[in-house]
Design a protein around this motif. Structure first.
Motif, PDB file in Angstrom:
ATOM      1  N   ILE A 222      39.819  35.266  44.486  1.00 46.21           N
ATOM      2  CA  ILE A 222      41.277  34.833  44.267  1.00 46.21           C
ATOM      3  C   ILE A 222      40.958  33.382  44.310  1.00 46.21           C
ATOM      4  O   ILE A 222      40.059  32.846  45.167  1.00 46.21           O
ATOM      5  N   ARG A 223      41.504  32.637  43.287  1.00 43.99           N
ATOM      6  CA  ARG A 223      41.801  31.127  43.415  1.00 43.99           C
ATOM      7  C   ARG A 223      42.861  30.325  44.007  1.00 43.99           C
ATOM      8  O   ARG A 223      44.179  30.709  43.964  1.00 43.99           O
ATOM      9  N   PHE A 252      37.972  32.252  46.724  1.00 46.03           N
ATOM     10  CA  PHE A 252      37.712  33.150  47.914  1.00 46.03           C
ATOM     11  C   PHE A 252      37.290  34.571  47.505  1.00 46.03           C
ATOM     12  O   PHE A 252      37.906  35.104  46.636  1.00 46.03           O
ATOM     13  N   HIS A 253      36.253  34.909  47.995  1.00 51.92           N
ATOM     14  CA  HIS A 253      35.537  36.125  47.518  1.00 51.92           C
ATOM     15  C   HIS A 253      35.712  37.390  48.781  1.00 51.92           C
ATOM     16  O   HIS A 253      35.799  36.954  50.147  1.00 51.92           O
ATOM     17  N   TYR A 254      36.100  38.615  48.616  1.00 48.44           N
ATOM     18  CA  TYR A 254      36.320  39.661  49.287  1.00 48.44           C
ATOM     19  C   TYR A 254      35.576  41.137  48.713  1.00 48.44           C
ATOM     20  O   TYR A 254      35.437  41.036  47.484  1.00 48.44           O
ATOM     21  N   ARG A 255      35.565  41.600  49.745  1.00 52.79           N
ATOM     22  CA  ARG A 255      34.931  43.025  49.139  1.00 52.79           C
ATOM     23  C   ARG A 255      36.104  44.161  49.742  1.00 52.79           C
ATOM     24  O   ARG A 255      36.190  44.210  50.954  1.00 52.79           O
ATOM     25  N   GLY A 270      52.672  33.982  46.204  1.00 54.33           N
ATOM     26  CA  GLY A 270      53.303  33.139  45.085  1.00 54.33           C
ATOM     27  C   GLY A 270      52.238  32.578  44.045  1.00 54.33           C
ATOM     28  O   GLY A 270      51.170  32.979  43.871  1.00 54.33           O
ATOM     29  N   ALA A 271      52.646  31.464  43.583  1.00 55.07           N
ATOM     30  CA  ALA A 271      51.844  30.469  42.523  1.00 55.07           C
ATOM     31  C   ALA A 271      50.578  29.941  43.212  1.00 55.07           C
ATOM     32  O   ALA A 271      49.834  29.238  42.709  1.00 55.07           O
ATOM     33  N   ASP A 272      50.741  30.033  44.609  1.00 57.97           N
ATOM     34  CA  ASP A 272      49.549  29.383  45.384  1.00 57.97           C
ATOM     35  C   ASP A 272      48.109  30.207  45.006  1.00 57.97           C
ATOM     36  O   ASP A 272      47.161  29.604  45.495  1.00 57.97           O
ATOM     37  N   VAL A 273      48.104  31.407  44.720  1.00 63.78           N
ATOM     38  CA  VAL A 273      47.018  32.133  44.475  1.00 63.78           C
ATOM     39  C   VAL A 273      47.046  32.881  43.183  1.00 63.78           C
ATOM     40  O   VAL A 273      48.048  33.138  42.542  1.00 63.78           O
ATOM     41  N   LYS A 274      45.914  32.772  42.502  1.00 64.42           N
ATOM     42  CA  LYS A 274      45.556  33.280  41.242  1.00 64.42           C
ATOM     43  C   LYS A 274      44.368  34.167  41.404  1.00 64.42           C
ATOM     44  O   LYS A 274      43.439  33.863  41.787  1.00 64.42           O
ATOM     45  N   VAL A 275      44.378  35.598  40.739  1.00 65.02           N
ATOM     46  CA  VAL A 275      43.604  36.537  40.812  1.00 65.02           C
ATOM     47  C   VAL A 275      42.695  36.308  39.697  1.00 65.02           C
ATOM     48  O   VAL A 275      42.951  36.143  38.611  1.00 65.02           O
TER      49      VAL A 275
END
Length: 298
Positions: A222-223, A252-255, A270-275
């Motif tokens: 996610i960015r 940010f990277h996740y498994r 909301g608009a603060d993160v983008k997949v």
């Protein structure tokens, strides 16, 4: 145990952790500067008694380096340390709040209703391997399910609610139950043997909340902008979180497994993160956003 004694234990743990390693002489100097000493030193025998009590109460081992005569805390495994930290934080918070009755009307707390009634019973069943029998009232059904029999495997707290996960004996399936939706909880006298092939750590490792899907785990990215990145650094979404910092954004990277509760978490930002990845998660978030927008276009 008196609140004052518990506060002294917490002070010793926090002080040793803050310094990393400290001699008894230095610890004594710091003790005499604290509010617990009344200006008196910490006797050697008292320190050893506190040290033993801390080990019994919190499972924290205060070891001594015989080469430097410094005391340090043996961290043990990471999961045990996280549980201990949670217990310490809870005890410290309780100790602080017990002395602020004069400003209690100015302190606003989040309620954890599920901890009041049945948590001690569930922990007892978990420790002694006794099945739990209860009535369950899920939000998704009108009528309750009665006489549920579960062999408890582990507990988890999420979003101010406690959950117990275990084997539903009737269905022979591992399920999760919210403690605040349970009624008439009893601990059966019989004991059970947990499935030797079941590992609680493995079961929850790639899950975000309490939806423990055993499907495929994905590499999630996610960015965020620089401001939101600060929040995620301070309070990571998941233990697998790692960050790639760029000039104007962070990735940010996740498994993780792709579950509805993780989608809801992303939507809450909301608009603060983008997949950015994977496409399957992008589609889940996009669908949820379109369904939400459709509520306002009718």
């Amino acid at each position: 145990m008196s609140r004052n004694l518990l506060a002294r234990y917490i002070w010793i743990i926090d002080t040793i952790r803050r310094y990393g390693a400290v001699t008894r002489e230095r610890l004594n100097e710091l003790w005499m500067q604290s509010s617990y000493s009344d200006g008196n030193p910490l006797p050697r025998r008292t320190f050893y008694n506190y040290r033993n009590a801390i080990e019994d109460l919190f499972s924290i081992n205060i070891e001594c380096n015989t080469a430097t005569y410094e005391y340090y805390i043996d961290s043990g495994d990471s999961h045990q340390e996280s549980v201990t930290d949670w217990l310490l934080n809870s005890a410290a918070m309780s100790n602080v709040l017990s002395s602020v009755s004069d400003v209690s009307d100015l302190i606003f707390l989040e309620d954890v209703p599920s901890a009041r009634l049945y948590l001690s019973q569930v922990i007892s069943a978990l420790r002694e391997k006794h099945p739990l029998r209860f009535t369950y009232r899920p939000y998704t059904r009108v009528n309750p399910t009665r006489d549920v029999l579960v062999e408890p495997y582990f507990l988890k707290i999420f979003r101010q609610r406690w959950y117990v996960t275990g084997l539903n004996v009737r269905d022979n399936v591992v399920k999760t139950y919210a403690l605040d939706r349970m009624e008439d909880v009893t601990v059966d006298p019989d004991t059970f043997s947990a499935d030797p092939g079941f590992d609680a750590g493995d079961f929850v490792r790639d899950s975000f909340g309490i939806v423990f899907s055993q499907g495929e785990a994905y590499d999630v990215v996610i960015r965020t902008g620089p401001r939101q990145a600060k929040y995620l650094r301070a309070l990571p979404l998941h233990h697998s979180q790692r960050e790639e910092i760029h000039d104007d954004f962070s990735d940010f990277h996740y498994r993780l497994r792709l579950t509805p509760d993780f989608v809801r978490e992303l939507l809450s930002h909301g608009a603060d993160v983008k997949v950015m990845n994977p496409p399957e998660l992008k589609a889940m978030v996009t669908t949820a956003l379109r369904d939400a927008l459709a509520q306002y276009e009718m």
